[in-house]
Design a protein around this motif. Structure first.
Motif, PDB file in Angstrom:
ATOM      1  N   ILE A  47      76.067  71.303  52.250  1.00 42.42           N
ATOM      2  CA  ILE A  47      77.284  70.845  52.117  1.00 42.42           C
ATOM      3  C   ILE A  47      77.344  69.260  51.853  1.00 42.42           C
ATOM      4  CG2 ILE A  47      79.422  70.437  53.097  1.00 42.42           C
ATOM      5  CD1 ILE A  47      79.003  73.047  54.563  1.00 42.42           C
ATOM      6  N   ILE A  48      77.786  68.680  50.877  1.00 40.18           N
ATOM      7  CA  ILE A  48      78.186  67.235  50.609  1.00 40.18           C
ATOM      8  C   ILE A  48      79.555  66.999  50.976  1.00 40.18           C
ATOM      9  CG2 ILE A  48      77.636  65.459  49.071  1.00 40.18           C
ATOM     10  CD1 ILE A  48      75.945  67.103  47.500  1.00 40.18           C
ATOM     11  N   LYS A  49      79.640  65.859  51.561  1.00 40.13           N
ATOM     12  CA  LYS A  49      81.055  65.446  52.256  1.00 40.13           C
ATOM     13  C   LYS A  49      81.554  64.100  52.032  1.00 40.13           C
ATOM     14  CE  LYS A  49      80.912  68.881  56.197  1.00 40.13           C
ATOM     15  NZ  LYS A  49      81.121  68.976  57.349  1.00 40.13           N
ATOM     16  N   LYS A  50      80.898  63.523  50.761  1.00 35.92           N
ATOM     17  CA  LYS A  50      81.088  62.170  50.869  1.00 35.92           C
ATOM     18  C   LYS A  50      82.009  61.614  49.715  1.00 35.92           C
ATOM     19  CE  LYS A  50      76.633  60.688  53.136  1.00 35.92           C
ATOM     20  NZ  LYS A  50      75.402  59.900  53.110  1.00 35.92           N
ATOM     21  N   TYR A  51      82.293  62.579  48.839  1.00 36.91           N
ATOM     22  CA  TYR A  51      82.744  62.098  47.407  1.00 36.91           C
ATOM     23  C   TYR A  51      84.188  62.569  47.211  1.00 36.91           C
ATOM     24  CZ  TYR A  51      77.916  60.742  47.195  1.00 36.91           C
ATOM     25  OH  TYR A  51      76.746  59.945  47.782  1.00 36.91           O
ATOM     26  N   ASP A  52      84.803  62.012  46.560  1.00 34.27           N
ATOM     27  CA  ASP A  52      86.329  62.335  45.928  1.00 34.27           C
ATOM     28  C   ASP A  52      86.127  62.862  44.550  1.00 34.27           C
ATOM     29  OD1 ASP A  52      88.883  63.016  45.111  1.00 34.27           O
ATOM     30  OD2 ASP A  52      89.507  60.885  45.143  1.00 34.27           O
ATOM     31  N   VAL A  53      85.985  64.175  44.170  1.00 32.88           N
ATOM     32  CA  VAL A  53      85.996  64.636  42.851  1.00 32.88           C
ATOM     33  C   VAL A  53      87.298  65.403  42.404  1.00 32.88           C
ATOM     34  CG1 VAL A  53      83.347  64.947  43.411  1.00 32.88           C
ATOM     35  CG2 VAL A  53      85.084  66.815  43.947  1.00 32.88           C
ATOM     36  N   THR A  54      88.149  65.166  43.038  1.00 35.17           N
ATOM     37  CA  THR A  54      89.404  65.795  42.575  1.00 35.17           C
ATOM     38  C   THR A  54      90.545  64.742  42.523  1.00 35.17           C
ATOM     39  OG1 THR A  54      90.300  66.359  44.797  1.00 35.17           O
ATOM     40  CG2 THR A  54      89.116  68.129  43.555  1.00 35.17           C
ATOM     41  N   GLY A  55      90.374  63.469  42.850  1.00 40.69           N
ATOM     42  CA  GLY A  55      91.227  62.470  42.566  1.00 40.69           C
ATOM     43  C   GLY A  55      92.364  62.151  43.482  1.00 40.69           C
ATOM     44  N   ASP A  56      92.386  62.952  44.577  1.00 41.39           N
ATOM     45  CA  ASP A  56      93.536  62.872  45.727  1.00 41.39           C
ATOM     46  C   ASP A  56      93.237  61.950  46.775  1.00 41.39           C
ATOM     47  OD1 ASP A  56      91.216  64.008  47.276  1.00 41.39           O
ATOM     48  OD2 ASP A  56      92.376  65.919  47.501  1.00 41.39           O
ATOM     49  N   GLY A  57      92.262  60.933  46.465  1.00 44.36           N
ATOM     50  CA  GLY A  57      91.995  59.975  47.495  1.00 44.36           C
ATOM     51  C   GLY A  57      91.363  60.468  48.740  1.00 44.36           C
ATOM     52  N   LEU A  58      90.863  61.710  48.814  1.00 47.57           N
ATOM     53  CA  LEU A  58      90.169  62.216  50.181  1.00 47.57           C
ATOM     54  C   LEU A  58      88.606  62.691  49.583  1.00 47.57           C
ATOM     55  CD1 LEU A  58      93.171  64.403  51.436  1.00 47.57           C
ATOM     56  CD2 LEU A  58      92.557  62.229  52.180  1.00 47.57           C
ATOM     57  N   LYS A  59      87.978  62.783  50.763  1.00 45.71           N
ATOM     58  CA  LYS A  59      86.490  63.120  50.520  1.00 45.71           C
ATOM     59  C   LYS A  59      86.531  64.717  50.567  1.00 45.71           C
ATOM     60  CE  LYS A  59      85.263  58.923  50.592  1.00 45.71           C
ATOM     61  NZ  LYS A  59      84.868  58.027  49.484  1.00 45.71           N
ATOM     62  N   ASP A  60      86.268  65.201  49.376  1.00 47.49           N
ATOM     63  CA  ASP A  60      86.009  66.785  49.189  1.00 47.49           C
ATOM     64  C   ASP A  60      84.572  67.215  49.738  1.00 47.49           C
ATOM     65  OD1 ASP A  60      88.415  66.657  47.808  1.00 47.49           O
ATOM     66  OD2 ASP A  60      87.331  65.946  45.890  1.00 47.49           O
ATOM     67  N   ASN A  61      84.656  68.710  50.125  1.00 47.48           N
ATOM     68  CA  ASN A  61      83.368  69.254  50.346  1.00 47.48           C
ATOM     69  C   ASN A  61      82.827  69.898  49.240  1.00 47.48           C
ATOM     70  OD1 ASN A  61      83.788  68.590  53.245  1.00 47.48           O
ATOM     71  ND2 ASN A  61      84.505  70.331  53.831  1.00 47.48           N
ATOM     72  N   ILE A  62      81.493  69.663  48.882  1.00 46.80           N
ATOM     73  CA  ILE A  62      80.953  70.152  47.831  1.00 46.80           C
ATOM     74  C   ILE A  62      79.907  71.098  48.245  1.00 46.80           C
ATOM     75  CG2 ILE A  62      79.419  69.957  45.780  1.00 46.80           C
ATOM     76  CD1 ILE A  62      80.608  67.046  45.482  1.00 46.80           C
ATOM     77  N   TYR A  63      79.735  72.452  48.038  1.00 45.15           N
ATOM     78  CA  TYR A  63      79.101  73.408  48.527  1.00 45.15           C
ATOM     79  C   TYR A  63      78.145  73.914  47.448  1.00 45.15           C
ATOM     80  CZ  TYR A  63      82.315  73.868  52.258  1.00 45.15           C
ATOM     81  OH  TYR A  63      83.324  73.673  53.146  1.00 45.15           O
ATOM     82  N   ILE A  64      76.806  73.788  47.970  1.00 48.28           N
ATOM     83  CA  ILE A  64      75.728  74.452  46.855  1.00 48.28           C
ATOM     84  C   ILE A  64      75.005  75.431  47.530  1.00 48.28           C
ATOM     85  CG2 ILE A  64      73.489  73.714  45.727  1.00 48.28           C
ATOM     86  CD1 ILE A  64      75.899  70.769  46.570  1.00 48.28           C
ATOM     87  N   LYS A  65      75.102  76.543  47.038  1.00 50.39           N
ATOM     88  CA  LYS A  65      74.588  77.889  47.391  1.00 50.39           C
ATOM     89  C   LYS A  65      73.545  78.383  46.651  1.00 50.39           C
ATOM     90  CE  LYS A  65      78.823  78.962  50.122  1.00 50.39           C
ATOM     91  NZ  LYS A  65      79.745  79.921  50.402  1.00 50.39           N
ATOM     92  N   ILE A  66      72.571  79.338  47.464  1.00 49.24           N
ATOM     93  CA  ILE A  66      71.750  80.048  46.665  1.00 49.24           C
ATOM     94  C   ILE A  66      71.858  81.467  46.911  1.00 49.24           C
ATOM     95  CG2 ILE A  66      69.318  80.609  46.060  1.00 49.24           C
ATOM     96  CD1 ILE A  66      68.782  77.501  47.086  1.00 49.24           C
ATOM     97  N   ASN A  67      72.338  82.497  46.178  1.00 48.95           N
ATOM     98  CA  ASN A  67      72.372  83.714  46.304  1.00 48.95           C
ATOM     99  C   ASN A  67      71.799  84.522  45.388  1.00 48.95           C
ATOM    100  OD1 ASN A  67      74.539  83.649  48.526  1.00 48.95           O
ATOM    101  ND2 ASN A  67      75.886  82.919  46.883  1.00 48.95           N
ATOM    102  N   ASN A  68      70.909  85.406  45.918  1.00 50.17           N
ATOM    103  CA  ASN A  68      70.132  86.325  44.827  1.00 50.17           C
ATOM    104  C   ASN A  68      69.149  85.420  44.095  1.00 50.17           C
ATOM    105  OD1 ASN A  68      70.788  89.004  45.982  1.00 50.17           O
ATOM    106  ND2 ASN A  68      72.630  88.617  44.421  1.00 50.17           N
ATOM    107  N   ASN A  69      68.814  84.286  44.566  1.00 50.71           N
ATOM    108  CA  ASN A  69      67.770  83.192  43.700  1.00 50.71           C
ATOM    109  C   ASN A  69      68.604  82.481  42.766  1.00 50.71           C
ATOM    110  OD1 ASN A  69      65.382  82.690  44.811  1.00 50.71           O
ATOM    111  ND2 ASN A  69      64.500  83.319  42.720  1.00 50.71           N
TER     112      ASN A  69
END
Length: 315
Positions: free
Chosen positions: A47-69
């Motif tokens: 989980i990454i929590k440092k960046y605004d990637v939606t332009g609302d001025g708030l830091k977003d949570n970016i989830y990177i997951k591995i399912n079934n490889n």
């Protein structure tokens, strides 16, 4: 004791105000041009929590997951979750492999204070490269290729930021050039020279690392800046003495400094190799090599950008 009283004319006050404004703006410019891209390698759920990637001025949570490889990425912005959907033309974010994990790069190439998301990965021995941008309602995949290098230039100066998708093949780097205009990727033509941002240096370096350990005594001296040659050679000797085979997987680059004319003077490259033990074939992992290059000498000469620092990270 006599006191001297100085009176400032109105025009002098204007000059002082202008000087202060110039200093503030110049300071902001220097800080912004020194910022660099964020580069991450993911071998497990994260989980990454440092960046605004939606332009609302708030830091977003970016989830990177591995399912079934297989990798997947989702963004939680406020109370909504957005899943990054790759284009149907290249409908995958890659599969997990210990020697070729997913790489995520976040950088603002549109200069709208919203970070774009670039991914690099592989599936079935094919490289996958995507660029996701926020279009106010969802993330859109506007670049999807099987190239193995992604780069950014003019992101931190006063020129138009550029995206370069490249492929290392047959000892050469072939560039595809783009700019981002109103959330659309526009190709542009530029016949960059063979030494542009260290193309020739990097190609030769990749080939040399792939020849280790057998070529450890024939280092390509012309690639290295005198100021960092000894430390760079020490690192290469360590790679050679590890008795491993290195195969290039993918990489990225960005310019990091400019000369007084605004031309690129320093470049950072990150090269990822599959590192396999020559003694135990099951011992296989990713090795990332960070290279810092500086321009030197005649801009038309071979190896105009030379390596002055190497940092090796093994996963």
């Amino acid at each position: 004791m006599k006191f001297k009283i100085f009176f400032l004319r109105l025009k002098h006050i204007y000059y002082i105000i202008l000087a202060i404004v110039f200093i503030v703006l110049f300071t902001i410019f220097l800080v912004s041009r020194k910022s660099i891209e964020t580069f991450n390698i993911f071998t497990e759920n994260k989980i990454i929590k440092k960046y605004d990637v939606t332009g609302d001025g708030l830091k977003d949570n970016i989830y990177i997951k591995i399912n079934n490889n297989k990798y997947s990425i989702a963004v939680k912005s406020k109370d909504k979750i957005y899943t990054l959907q790759p284009s149907h033309k290249l409908n995958s974010l890659g599969t997990y492999k210990s020697y070729s994990p997913l790489k995520l790069i976040l950088t603002d190439v549109s200069r709208d204070n919203i970070s774009e998301l670039f991914t690099q990965s592989s599936e079935n021995n094919t490289n996958l490269q995507h660029l996701f941008i926020w279009d106010k309602t969802k993330f859109k995949d506007i670049l999807h290729t099987t190239n193995n290098i992604i780069g950014f230039i003019d992101v931190h100066n006063n020129k138009t930021p550029k995206i370069i998708s490249s492929n290392f093949n047959n000892n050469d780097l072939v560039f595809s050039n783009y700019i981002l205009v109103k959330d659309k990727l526009k190709p542009y033509y530029c016949n960059y020279p063979s030494n542009f941002i260290g193309k020739d240096t990097i190609s030769t370096f990749i080939n040399y690392i792939q020849s280790l350990p057998y070529s450890s005594n024939t280092k390509p001296n012309d690639l290295f800046h005198e100021s960092g040659k000894i430390s760079c050679f020490n690192i290469i000797d360590k790679l050679a003495s590890a008795n491993r085979k290195y195969v290039f997987q993918d990489g990225s680059f960005s310019d990091s400094d400019y000369d007084k004319n605004g031309e690129i003077s320093d470049v950072k490259w990150i090269l990822n190799f599959k590192s396999t033990s020559n003694l135990v074939k099951e011992d296989c992992k990713n090795m990332s090599v960070k290279l810092f290059l500086k321009s030197i000498g005649d801009s038309k000469s071979q190896f105009y950008f030379k390596i002055y620092s190497i940092n090796v990270i093994s996963n």
